[in-house]
Design an enzyme around this catalytic site. Structure first.
Site, PDB file in Angstrom:
ATOM      1  N   ASP A  87       0.881  -1.181   0.000  1.00  0.00           N
ATOM      2  CA  ASP A  87       0.000   0.000   0.000  1.00  0.00           C
ATOM      3  C   ASP A  87       0.911   1.221   0.000  1.00  0.00           C
ATOM      4  O   ASP A  87       2.124   1.109   0.200  1.00  0.00           O
ATOM      5  CB  ASP A  87      -0.900   0.007   1.257  1.00  0.00           C
ATOM      6  N   SER A  88       0.300   2.389  -0.175  1.00  0.00           N
ATOM      7  CA  SER A  88       1.070   3.628  -0.121  1.00  0.00           C
ATOM      8  C   SER A  88       1.501   3.958   1.309  1.00  0.00           C
ATOM      9  O   SER A  88       2.421   4.746   1.501  1.00  0.00           O
ATOM     10  CB  SER A  88       0.207   4.774  -0.652  1.00  0.00           C
ATOM     11  N   CYS A 146      -4.300  -1.528  -1.849  1.00  0.00           N
ATOM     12  CA  CYS A 146      -4.485  -0.109  -2.103  1.00  0.00           C
ATOM     13  C   CYS A 146      -5.485  -0.014  -3.246  1.00  0.00           C
ATOM     14  O   CYS A 146      -5.248  -0.553  -4.331  1.00  0.00           O
ATOM     15  CB  CYS A 146      -3.137   0.496  -2.504  1.00  0.00           C
ATOM     16  N   GLU A 178      -3.679   8.272   8.731  1.00  0.00           N
ATOM     17  CA  GLU A 178      -2.226   8.182   8.931  1.00  0.00           C
ATOM     18  C   GLU A 178      -1.842   8.795  10.282  1.00  0.00           C
ATOM     19  O   GLU A 178      -0.889   8.386  10.922  1.00  0.00           O
ATOM     20  CB  GLU A 178      -1.464   8.903   7.805  1.00  0.00           C
ATOM     21  N   CYS A 234     -11.074   2.637  -0.076  1.00  0.00           N
ATOM     22  CA  CYS A 234      -9.694   3.030   0.199  1.00  0.00           C
ATOM     23  C   CYS A 234      -9.324   2.245   1.451  1.00  0.00           C
ATOM     24  O   CYS A 234     -10.099   2.226   2.420  1.00  0.00           O
ATOM     25  CB  CYS A 234      -9.608   4.530   0.470  1.00  0.00           C
ATOM     26  N   HIS A 261      -7.360   2.797   3.719  1.00  0.00           N
ATOM     27  CA  HIS A 261      -7.194   3.596   4.933  1.00  0.00           C
ATOM     28  C   HIS A 261      -8.526   3.769   5.675  1.00  0.00           C
ATOM     29  O   HIS A 261      -8.534   4.023   6.876  1.00  0.00           O
ATOM     30  CB  HIS A 261      -6.668   4.997   4.592  1.00  0.00           C
TER      31      HIS A 261
HETATM   32  N1  DGL Z   1      -4.830   3.235   0.902  1.00  0.00           N
HETATM   33  C1  DGL Z   1      -4.919   3.688  -0.423  1.00  0.00           C
HETATM   34  C2  DGL Z   1      -6.137   3.274  -1.160  1.00  0.00           C
HETATM   35  O1  DGL Z   1      -6.713   2.276  -0.824  1.00  0.00           O
HETATM   36  C3  DGL Z   1      -4.526   5.043  -0.813  1.00  0.00           C
HETATM   37  C4  DGL Z   1      -4.263   6.143   0.072  1.00  0.00           C
HETATM   38  C5  DGL Z   1      -3.438   7.123  -0.693  1.00  0.00           C
HETATM   39  O2  DGL Z   1      -2.250   6.863  -0.822  1.00  0.00           O
HETATM   40  O3  DGL Z   1      -3.992   8.110  -1.204  1.00  0.00           O
HETATM   41  O4  DGL Z   1      -6.537   3.901  -2.112  1.00  0.00           O
END
Ligand code: DGL
Length: 274
Positions: A14-15, A77, A156, A188, A190
């Protein structure tokens, strides 16, 4: 294929910390599997970047994981899944599991009134990855999409119940609340970190879809298909790599995985760019 092959780890990227929500689901579904997590914390967020940049990053992230001899890669991600999944599938022979396909199926099984909301990063919603997949499966589905870019830094930061998170959620989800949706895709990885706030603001009658749950099942199916399910009796190892300061990552990882994280290793970006 032999015993050692089955013990090869599953790679997840993931990012940033978002993919940990998928690790949590994988660890629950496949406790014996060895997992290697890669969080590109130096380059988060991906969700505000162009498709070509995200594809380039996703290829580098996957390449790092293949140096660890992974038997499958989970693109934990949604942003990378929405633009890079076919590129990754073309490049690698091992199973590549993204978030969109399992999340879509899960949402279709869940909805009763066929009104589905999708929240995600701007790149994910601009690419309409979920809308297209949902409509392809059922043309009578009504979709309502909304980009919620500020949710990523809030997650985050670990602001899971902060009043600022409530305020921002109220603002973002106001339009969706008027659409009578019965299902909301957390598009997402997150966002499950903020699930409590999102649930409260969208209303308790709306079912939240955490794609990681369905993705973990798909990972099991895929590794079983290639005969690499790890049937050892011991708990799998978990290794964590990030591209920037590991400290905060460790704290948040422990919070979300509800278990101690021994070590988080920093990977130099120039090493993965080589
Ligand atoms: N967790 C990521 C997603 O599912 C991206 C968050 C990001 O880097 O913008 O899209």
């Amino acid at each position: 294929m032999n015993f050692i092959d089955r013990e090869r780890p599953i790679g997840i990227f993931d990012s940033g910390i978002g993919g940990l929500t998928v690790v949590k689901r994988l660890a629950a579904t496949l406790p014996n599997e060895n997992l290697i997590y890669f969080g590109d914390t130096a380059r988060v967020p991906y969700g505000s970047k162009s498709n070509s940049t995200v594809i380039e990053y996703a290829l580098q992230d996957a390449k790092f994981l293949t140096t660890k001899n992974v038997k499958a890669i989970v693109v934990a991600c949604n942003t990378a899944s929405s633009v890079a999944i076919s590129v990754l599938k073309d490049k690698y022979e091992i199973p590549i599991i993204g978030m969109i396909e399992p999340g879509t199926e899960f949402a279709l099984k869940t909805t009763r009134n066929k009104k589905i909301g999708i929240i995600g990063t701007r790149t994910t919603t601009d690419n309409k990855a979920y809308s297209k997949a949902l409509k392809k499966a059922d043309k009578n589905i009504n979709v309502f999409e909304k980009a919620c870019p500020l949710f990523v830094p809030l997650a985050e930061e670990g602001w899971t119940k902060h009043k600022a998170t409530y305020k921002i959620a109220e603002e973002y989800l106001a339009e969706l609340r008027e659409q009578n949706i019965d299902t909301l895709i957390l598009g997402c990885t997150h966002y499950p970190i903020l699930a409590e706030v999102i649930q409260e603001v969208i209303g308790k009658n709306v079912k939240l879809i955490d794609s990681g749950i369905a993705a973990a099942e798909l990972v099991r199916t895929e590794i079983e298909r290639i005969g690499l399910l790890n049937n050892s009796n011991s708990l799998g190892n978990r290794e964590f790599y990030v591209t920037d300061i590991p400290k905060k990552f460790k704290e948040i990882a422990e919070l979300f995985l509800s278990s101690p994280v021994k070590e988080v290793r920093k990977v130099e970006l120039e090493d993965i760019l080589r």
